[in-house]
Structure formats: structure tokens, C-alpha cells
Design a protein around this motif. Structure first.
Motif, short mmCIF file in Angstrom:
data_model
loop_
_atom_site.label_atom_id
_atom_site.label_comp_id
_atom_site.label_asym_id
_atom_site.label_seq_id
_atom_site.Cartn_x
_atom_site.Cartn_y
_atom_site.Cartn_z
N ALA A 58 2.91 -5.05 2.52
CA ALA A 58 3.54 -5.92 3.42
C ALA A 58 3.29 -5.85 4.76
O ALA A 58 3.57 -6.95 5.57
CB ALA A 58 5.16 -5.86 3.02
N LEU A 59 2.76 -4.72 5.36
CA LEU A 59 2.45 -4.54 6.82
C LEU A 59 1.16 -5.10 7.10
O LEU A 59 0.79 -4.90 8.16
CB LEU A 59 2.59 -3.08 6.88
N LEU A 60 0.18 -5.52 6.15
CA LEU A 60 -1.08 -5.74 6.32
C LEU A 60 -1.33 -7.29 6.27
O LEU A 60 -0.38 -7.96 5.54
CB LEU A 60 -2.05 -5.15 5.69
N PRO A 61 -2.28 -8.02 6.86
CA PRO A 61 -2.34 -9.47 6.82
C PRO A 61 -2.83 -9.79 5.16
O PRO A 61 -3.01 -8.84 4.34
CB PRO A 61 -3.69 -9.86 7.79
N ARG A 62 -2.42 -11.08 4.97
CA ARG A 62 -2.86 -11.66 3.73
C ARG A 62 -4.35 -11.52 3.36
O ARG A 62 -5.20 -12.08 4.27
CB ARG A 62 -2.20 -12.93 3.66
N ALA A 63 -4.68 -11.73 2.33
CA ALA A 63 -6.15 -11.69 1.92
C ALA A 63 -6.63 -13.13 2.06
O ALA A 63 -6.09 -14.26 1.86
CB ALA A 63 -6.44 -11.56 0.55
N ALA A 64 -7.84 -13.47 2.61
CA ALA A 64 -8.42 -14.64 2.92
C ALA A 64 -9.29 -15.15 1.56
O ALA A 64 -9.44 -14.12 0.67
CB ALA A 64 -9.24 -14.78 3.83
N THR A 163 -9.99 -6.18 6.82
CA THR A 163 -8.89 -5.28 7.17
C THR A 163 -9.05 -3.74 6.30
O THR A 163 -8.85 -4.14 5.26
CB THR A 163 -7.71 -6.08 7.16
N VAL A 164 -8.98 -2.93 6.98
CA VAL A 164 -8.91 -1.53 6.14
C VAL A 164 -7.59 -1.23 5.66
O VAL A 164 -6.55 -1.60 6.22
CB VAL A 164 -9.10 -0.61 7.18
N ASP A 165 -7.48 -1.11 4.24
CA ASP A 165 -6.27 -1.00 3.53
C ASP A 165 -6.20 0.65 3.05
O ASP A 165 -5.09 0.90 2.41
CB ASP A 165 -5.91 -1.83 2.55
N ASP A 166 -7.19 1.48 3.14
CA ASP A 166 -6.99 2.64 2.48
C ASP A 166 -8.45 3.38 2.74
O ASP A 166 -9.47 2.94 3.17
CB ASP A 166 -7.37 2.35 0.96
N VAL A 167 -8.09 4.83 3.07
CA VAL A 167 -9.08 5.42 3.94
C VAL A 167 -9.14 6.81 2.91
O VAL A 167 -7.96 7.66 2.95
CB VAL A 167 -9.21 5.93 5.02
N ARG A 168 -9.74 7.31 2.44
CA ARG A 168 -9.81 8.42 1.54
C ARG A 168 -11.12 9.39 1.48
O ARG A 168 -12.29 9.17 1.91
CB ARG A 168 -9.75 8.00 -0.15
N VAL A 169 -10.70 10.97 1.41
CA VAL A 169 -11.93 11.76 1.28
C VAL A 169 -11.80 12.20 -0.19
O VAL A 169 -10.88 12.97 -0.78
CB VAL A 169 -11.55 12.99 2.12
N LEU A 170 -12.73 11.83 -1.06
CA LEU A 170 -12.92 12.26 -2.36
C LEU A 170 -13.92 13.27 -2.81
O LEU A 170 -15.17 13.27 -2.50
CB LEU A 170 -13.26 10.90 -3.01
N PRO A 171 -13.61 14.48 -3.44
CA PRO A 171 -14.28 15.72 -3.49
C PRO A 171 -15.45 14.83 -4.69
O PRO A 171 -15.10 14.27 -5.38
CB PRO A 171 -13.44 16.51 -4.47
N ARG A 172 -16.69 15.56 -4.40
CA ARG A 172 -17.63 15.18 -5.31
C ARG A 172 -17.67 15.77 -6.67
O ARG A 172 -17.83 15.18 -7.62
CB ARG A 172 -18.99 15.69 -4.66
N ALA A 173 -16.73 16.97 -6.87
CA ALA A 173 -16.41 17.26 -8.19
C ALA A 173 -15.78 16.62 -8.68
O ALA A 173 -14.45 16.32 -8.21
CB ALA A 173 -15.76 18.92 -7.95
N GLY A 174 -15.92 16.04 -9.84
CA GLY A 174 -15.19 15.04 -10.65
C GLY A 174 -14.91 13.88 -10.02
O GLY A 174 -13.80 12.85 -10.08
N PHE A 175 -15.88 13.43 -9.43
CA PHE A 175 -16.06 12.21 -8.54
C PHE A 175 -15.88 11.03 -9.44
O PHE A 175 -16.46 11.01 -10.59
CB PHE A 175 -17.41 11.90 -7.96
N ASP A 176 -14.89 10.22 -9.24
CA ASP A 176 -14.61 8.80 -10.00
C ASP A 176 -15.17 7.80 -9.35
O ASP A 176 -14.47 7.02 -8.63
CB ASP A 176 -13.05 8.75 -10.28
N ALA A 177 -16.44 7.12 -9.88
CA ALA A 177 -16.98 6.00 -9.28
C ALA A 177 -16.26 4.76 -9.45
O ALA A 177 -16.23 3.93 -8.28
CB ALA A 177 -18.56 5.71 -9.81
N HIS A 178 -15.57 4.60 -10.49
CA HIS A 178 -14.79 3.31 -10.68
C HIS A 178 -13.64 3.40 -9.65
O HIS A 178 -13.35 2.17 -9.02
CB HIS A 178 -14.23 3.05 -12.22
#
Length: 222
Positions: A58-64, A163-178
Motif C-alpha cells: 500500500a506504500l508503493l505505487p500501483r503496477a502499470a 519500482t523496487v519492492d524487495d531487496v534480499r541477500v540470499l545465501p548460495r547454500a540451499g539457493f532457491d532459484a524459483h
């Protein structure tokens, strides 16, 4: 006739399922090795590895509405001062997506067999975090925050604003591509920007994680 149609449909689903599984396998390998540093040299300087998770939509703009297909030509990230050309990249011999060459640290790679930025689905962009001597194009990628803008200049003359809605650091061990690269919401035009993160492991001469920035289309200009 009905049995034949069912067999044909079942075969088609099997082929589609296998193709998706192979793509995810390639992306998983990409997540583990896309920006690995070359062997036989000293370690580089590490980039910033902080990250911010998702925020209230709700704090981010609507998708185009998504755009049609057009090739990406340049990526601008105003908050980082990035203005980078884009090159199409394919798969290497292991089935992982080939990043830009190390002698072109200011170039962003786009997975050319996948979604085009602005079209429905998740378009994948990758860049190096650093070289052995200096920062590269995505050195400060992990400092992006929800609400920041990423612009992609396309071959049809349109500029797709994400518009950016998520920033993550994902470990390569057990990496989930999906989880990392799959669309967050069906039907949206989304973007993934990926580089190395975590710490630099001298034993394997690679980073221990990946920074994955997710964004979605919120506007277009010409």
C-alpha cells in the motif's frame, strides 16, 4: 480420438515441465556461480551487503500494464548513479547464465532467452559487484531500498520505469532459484537485478551469497 488428445496434452505438459525444470536448474547454477571471480588471482574488495526486505504494498505505487516485447538497451539507477549499457547473455557450458566479461565491469547482462524488461514475467539482469582493482556496476546494489526507481531504455523508444519492492541477500547454500527469480505476481512486468553478496570465500574464490533486487513496472515514458 479422446485418448490420443489426452496423450498429446500429457506429453505437452511433460515437455513444458521439463523445460521449466531445466531453466530453474540453470538459474540455480547461475545463482551459485553467476558472478564468481576468476581463479588464480588475489581476492577483490567486497561490496556492501546490507539488504531490506519487502514493504507494505500500500506504500508503493500501483503496477502499470505490461508492455510488448522490446530489447533492453540501457539501465539507469538514479540512486546509485548507474547508467549502464545492456548486453544479451546466454548459457555457458554448465547451463548457467553467462555474466558479462570481467573486462567489461560497467556492463549489465540480460538473460536474452528470458523475459524482456517491461513484458509480462520477470526479466533477469546481472552485473559484477567488483573487479580485482575497483568496484563494478552493481557494487552498491544492496543499498537500494523499496520505492527506489530503476529505468530500462528499450529498443522501441520507451523507457520502462520499475519500482523496487524487495531487496534480499540470499545465501548460495540451499539457493532457491524459483524464490529468487520467479514472478512475485502473475501478469505483472517485473525485474530482477542480481550480483554477488555476503563475504568473499578465499578457499572457493567466490562470494557466499547473492544480492537479489526485485522491482515491478510502474510507468513508461518515451
Amino acid at each position: 480420438m479422446s485418448d490420443e488428445r489426452e496423450r498429446t496434452t500429457g506429453t505437452g505438459r511433460l515437455v513444458t515441465g521439463l523445460a521449466w525444470a531445466l531453466l530453474l536448474l540453470g538459474l540455480w547454477l547461475w545463482g551459485r556461480a553467476v558472478t564468481d571471480v576468476p581463479r588464480g588471482t588475489d581476492g577483490p574488495a567486497a561490496g556492501d551487503v546490507s539488504a531490506a526486505g519487502p514493504v507494505d504494498p500500500a506504500l508503493l505505487p500501483r503496477a502499470a500494464a505490461p508492455l510488448g516485447d522490446a530489447l533492453p538497451q540501457r539501465v539507469d539507477i538514479p540512486r546509485l548513479g548507474v547508467q549502464a549499457p545492456v548486453m544479451s547473455r546466454g548459457l555457458d557450458t554448465r547451463g548457467a547464465i553467462d555474466p558479462p566479461p570481467f573486462d567489461q565491469p560497467g556492463v549489465v547482462g540480460w538473460y536474452g532467452a528470458g523475459t524482456k524488461p517491461g513484458a509480462p514475467g520477470a526479466a533477469l539482469l546481472v552485473g559484477h559487484v567488483d573487479t580485482w582493482t575497483r568496484p563494478a556496476v552493481f557494487y552498491k546494489l544492496s543499498t537500494l531500498r523499496p520505492g527506489n526507481t530503476v529505468r530500462v531504455y528499450r529498443s522501441d523508444g520507451r523507457v520502462a520505469a520499475f519500482t523496487v519492492d524487495d531487496v534480499r541477500v540470499l545465501p548460495r547454500a540451499g539457493f532457491d532459484a524459483h524464490q529468487a527469480y520467479g514472478p512475485h505476481r502473475p501478469g505483472r512486468a517485473e525485474l530482477r537485478l542480481i550480483t554477488c553478496g555476503g563475504s568473499f570465500d578465499r578457499a572457493s574464490r567466490s562470494y557466499t551469497a547473492n544480492v537479489v533486487v526485485s522491482a515491478y513496472l510502474t510507468g513508461t515514458t518515451r
